[in-house]
Design a protein around this motif. Sequence first.
Motif, PDB file in Angstrom:
ATOM      1  N   ASP A 194      37.214  36.387  26.575  1.00 41.77           N
ATOM      2  CA  ASP A 194      38.856  36.975  26.777  1.00 41.77           C
ATOM      3  C   ASP A 194      39.059  38.356  27.086  1.00 41.77           C
ATOM      4  N   LEU A 195      37.634  39.400  26.929  1.00 44.58           N
ATOM      5  CA  LEU A 195      37.796  40.688  27.357  1.00 44.58           C
ATOM      6  C   LEU A 195      37.547  40.281  29.209  1.00 44.58           C
ATOM      7  N   VAL A 196      36.564  39.311  29.523  1.00 48.00           N
ATOM      8  CA  VAL A 196      36.159  38.905  30.437  1.00 48.00           C
ATOM      9  C   VAL A 196      36.994  38.867  31.333  1.00 48.00           C
ATOM     10  N   GLY A 197      37.856  37.830  30.795  1.00 48.72           N
ATOM     11  CA  GLY A 197      39.274  37.353  31.816  1.00 48.72           C
ATOM     12  C   GLY A 197      40.341  38.459  31.971  1.00 48.72           C
ATOM     13  N   GLU A 198      39.901  39.679  31.050  1.00 47.45           N
ATOM     14  CA  GLU A 198      41.053  40.455  31.230  1.00 47.45           C
ATOM     15  C   GLU A 198      40.228  41.541  32.682  1.00 47.45           C
ATOM     16  N   LEU A 199      38.928  41.164  32.288  1.00 50.55           N
ATOM     17  CA  LEU A 199      38.644  42.265  33.588  1.00 50.55           C
ATOM     18  C   LEU A 199      38.814  41.437  34.857  1.00 50.55           C
ATOM     19  N   VAL A 200      38.300  40.569  34.961  1.00 53.56           N
ATOM     20  CA  VAL A 200      38.538  39.538  36.336  1.00 53.56           C
ATOM     21  C   VAL A 200      40.052  40.509  36.831  1.00 53.56           C
ATOM     22  N   ILE A 201      40.984  39.795  35.944  1.00 55.12           N
ATOM     23  CA  ILE A 201      42.177  39.840  36.272  1.00 55.12           C
ATOM     24  C   ILE A 201      42.721  42.017  36.697  1.00 55.12           C
ATOM     25  N   ASN A 202      41.875  42.570  35.760  1.00 59.51           N
ATOM     26  CA  ASN A 202      42.449  43.538  36.423  1.00 59.51           C
ATOM     27  C   ASN A 202      41.720  44.592  37.865  1.00 59.51           C
ATOM     28  N   GLN A 203      40.664  43.833  38.419  1.00 64.93           N
ATOM     29  CA  GLN A 203      39.349  44.155  38.612  1.00 64.93           C
ATOM     30  C   GLN A 203      40.690  43.741  40.343  1.00 64.93           C
ATOM     31  N   SER A 204      41.072  42.315  40.362  1.00 63.74           N
ATOM     32  CA  SER A 204      41.496  42.313  41.164  1.00 63.74           C
ATOM     33  C   SER A 204      43.222  41.865  41.161  1.00 63.74           C
ATOM     34  N   MET A 205      43.759  42.987  40.837  1.00 70.00           N
ATOM     35  CA  MET A 205      44.448  43.527  40.557  1.00 70.00           C
ATOM     36  C   MET A 205      44.310  45.114  41.207  1.00 70.00           C
ATOM     37  N   LEU A 206      43.417  45.715  41.140  1.00 69.37           N
ATOM     38  CA  LEU A 206      42.566  46.989  41.278  1.00 69.37           C
ATOM     39  C   LEU A 206      42.495  46.822  43.502  1.00 69.37           C
ATOM     40  N   ALA A 207      42.193  45.947  43.399  1.00 66.14           N
ATOM     41  CA  ALA A 207      41.698  44.916  44.758  1.00 66.14           C
ATOM     42  C   ALA A 207      43.226  45.540  45.716  1.00 66.14           C
ATOM     43  N   GLN A 208      44.145  44.252  45.164  1.00 63.99           N
ATOM     44  CA  GLN A 208      45.315  44.298  45.761  1.00 63.99           C
ATOM     45  C   GLN A 208      45.852  45.312  45.585  1.00 63.99           C
ATOM     46  N   ARG A 209      45.649  46.553  44.755  1.00 62.46           N
ATOM     47  CA  ARG A 209      46.133  47.493  44.868  1.00 62.46           C
ATOM     48  C   ARG A 209      45.549  48.653  45.726  1.00 62.46           C
TER      49      ARG A 209
END
Lengths: 734, 158
Positions: free
Chosen positions: A347-362
Amino acid sequence: MDTMAAIKQTFFQECEEQLAELENGLLAIERQEGDLETINAVFRAVHSIKGGAGAFGLDDLVRFAHTFETTLDLMRSNELEITTGLIKLMLRAADGLADLVRFSRDGADLDRARIAQLNGELARAAKGEPAAAAEPMPAAPAIADEPAADENGFVPIRFSLDDLLGEPAPSADETPADAPLTVRFKPKPELYAKANDAVVLLREIRRLGEAKIACDTSEIPLLTELDPEGAYLSWAVELDPAVQEASVREIFEFVVFDCDLDIGIAPEPVSATILTLPEPPSTVAEAAFAPAPVQQTETATVIPLTPERDLTPTESLIKAGQTQQAAAGGQQTTIRVDLDRVDRLIDLVGELVINQSMLAQRVMEAGIARLSEVAVGLDDLEHLTREIQDSVMAIRAQPVRPIFQRMSRVVREVADMTGKSVRLVTEGEGCEVDKTVIERLADPLTHMIRNAIDHGLEKPEDRLAAGKPEQGIVRMTAAHRSGRVIIEVSDDGAGINRARVREIAVKKGLVEANAQLSDSEIDDLIFHPGFSTASSISDVSGRGVGMDVVKRSIQALGGRISITSRPGRGTVFTLSLPLTLAVLDGMVVTVSGQTLVVPLTAIVETLQPKKQDVHGLGDTSRVIAIRGSFIPLIDIGRELGYRHEEADPLNSVAIMVESENRSQSALLVDGIIGQQQVVIKSLETNYGHVFGVAAATILGDGRVAVILDVDAVVAGSRADAGRSDISNRKRNAA
Amino acid sequence: MMHVSEKDMTANSELIAFRLGGQEFCVDIMSVRDIRGWTQTTPLPHSPEYVKGVINLRGSVLPVIDLAARLGFRPTEPTARHVIIVTQVNNQSVGLLVEAVSDILTINAGAIQPTPDVASDLARLFMRGVLAIEGRMISLISLDCVLPNSTESAGTVH
């Protein structure tokens, strides 16, 4: 208490492993691939279970494992010829042992009669060879089917209630001259507290004449529960018939209130081990130790320990408590981890992936150049997160082997029940799939195997009449194909009786009597709820629940099931399952301003439709010509109810998809954004199933996007053609 | 679990009151997990009109129900000033779109009056009773059936 429960849990976990090894080994021997080491491994597996069970006082398990082990031991020492019948018995005994383990663990149903019968059969098998009954213990009882003792001096005692109840109260006068006098002596803690010593008393007895003394250690608890001042040992003594009961009583005169004393006459003069114990003892270490120094016998009888080979109960108890230590020995390189911990990590890694791609988009939005250090660092981060994600997912991946092994038992049982001769052939057991997928496959597969044997395979006489070998073959294979695992269950039976299926479907009102159905449509009818071809409800294939249940459980896993059948040649069920339930490679597309994810596994190609390729077919349907063939065009925007007007194919992109029966369709979407691995989020948790939607995901911008259920949409569009708007129907239904 | 039930109402309880279509309603504060501003939802195909769609609530997918539409009022046209009350109903998290949160009330069970007979069938399905507070009438809502009844797939088309 918690420690105890934990050790016990470890024991049961190990039991599962031992059982798997046992079955594996037996199957190898059956295939004649086994060597001496295989038999040894099989023996060790049963022995370890027995040892552990003894430590936990699981008497039923110990007794059965012991009989089993005895027979195996004879096999090992070549005193028992290995025959097909014997291996079959062994396999059934392994099933029985598995049942007993499960019963001991969580009180699962237990067919005691079957266990008793198996126990008898095993014992008879062991006795089958007269020379085989190796009896290392001179005092081993000569009761008809009593199993021989092994090197540990491990003799289960058979006793009959009649012996206890029918025996008249003995007295000195009635003692026949030739019957040995037996003494059962069980000190209470008080005896020791008053500074008396059992050893001294036993020595006194021996002075009376020749004595066989056996120590019963069955009541010794685990070390954690052992009261240092408690009394757990008891002794059974068989005395020379010449000894008078009165003289024995004299020895115990001072301790008679501090012990349980039972003096009587053995009903069978030769038997040295008739112990009138309140319950059948599980571990009696017997030692006819008359010449041995008393000091030594005490230590020797408390723990039945053999220095050489295999595990004694004590050793396996230690092993149960300290599994990890084995890793240090270099044999074991695995650790047991609570599944919850792994899932939390996922679950945590899943969140990490989402977070990482949000960051990249920002970062992109902030207008930072692609080659700047920030962007490069972000790329590295993305690689790392992907790698972490893959590694974490790999933790949950397990080979399908255990589930395949379980099926061999199902095959045996169903073959027995139906009187058919069946061979199970498995391939690709090493294929790895998510643990949850594997666990949830057990029931559907069991059902399919049962169906294949019960309904698929013909009766032996019919097979012979059809020119087939009498033995039917059920084949189960697993293989990876384009990011999914494909499991096939096939039989070489008669195939689906389409006329009969159709007849039943008409009778049950599933289809119109005059409906035009293709062969595959008829075959698919067996997945219809409530459909069952068996004319009588058989014990084997369940009651009323049929392939529709199988289909639903496979779909719940994100899988598909399809069927192909050839008359006279057999039936193949094909399951296509996702490797994991957590992530998915998808193509992100837009439809009517909405962002959707189309699973990449379904996509064959994408193309820009040209005007001359799109043709109307009927009033609402359209097809697209691709390389000479016409493929139905599905307008996703309308199909999902996002809009009512038709999309203009020339301003859209067509995504070619292949659905479960390998038929192709073209999905019309407004545009393609890109490809992305997405974390699957359940819609069912907080909402429910939505038609046409497989699941949801969270995209880089933090918004939810739905993942398209391609097969459902394709199937829906077909059923929908010429009917009212599907969204209206849904609204009415709700 | 935490949803409003008759038993909870016997003791003093706290309620969150909110406005919807010009009327006031309230739910048990114990079933409320979060209150957040309106964010654009992702619509779900083939869903009833009162299901606004789903949003991302800290990594999980949260359905948002237009409570006005669910109660049979005119569907809400959400603006930035609307709020989503995140509630826990039967082990599921559900967001309720309302106009604004107006009050937190402490009441005891005796203050709840039975729902007057005039209310519409749909409203009666959700209302547990009414409260008279400072001259206002506030309807107590049960959240048990805000989600569409059939969570099963209605889509097994053959």
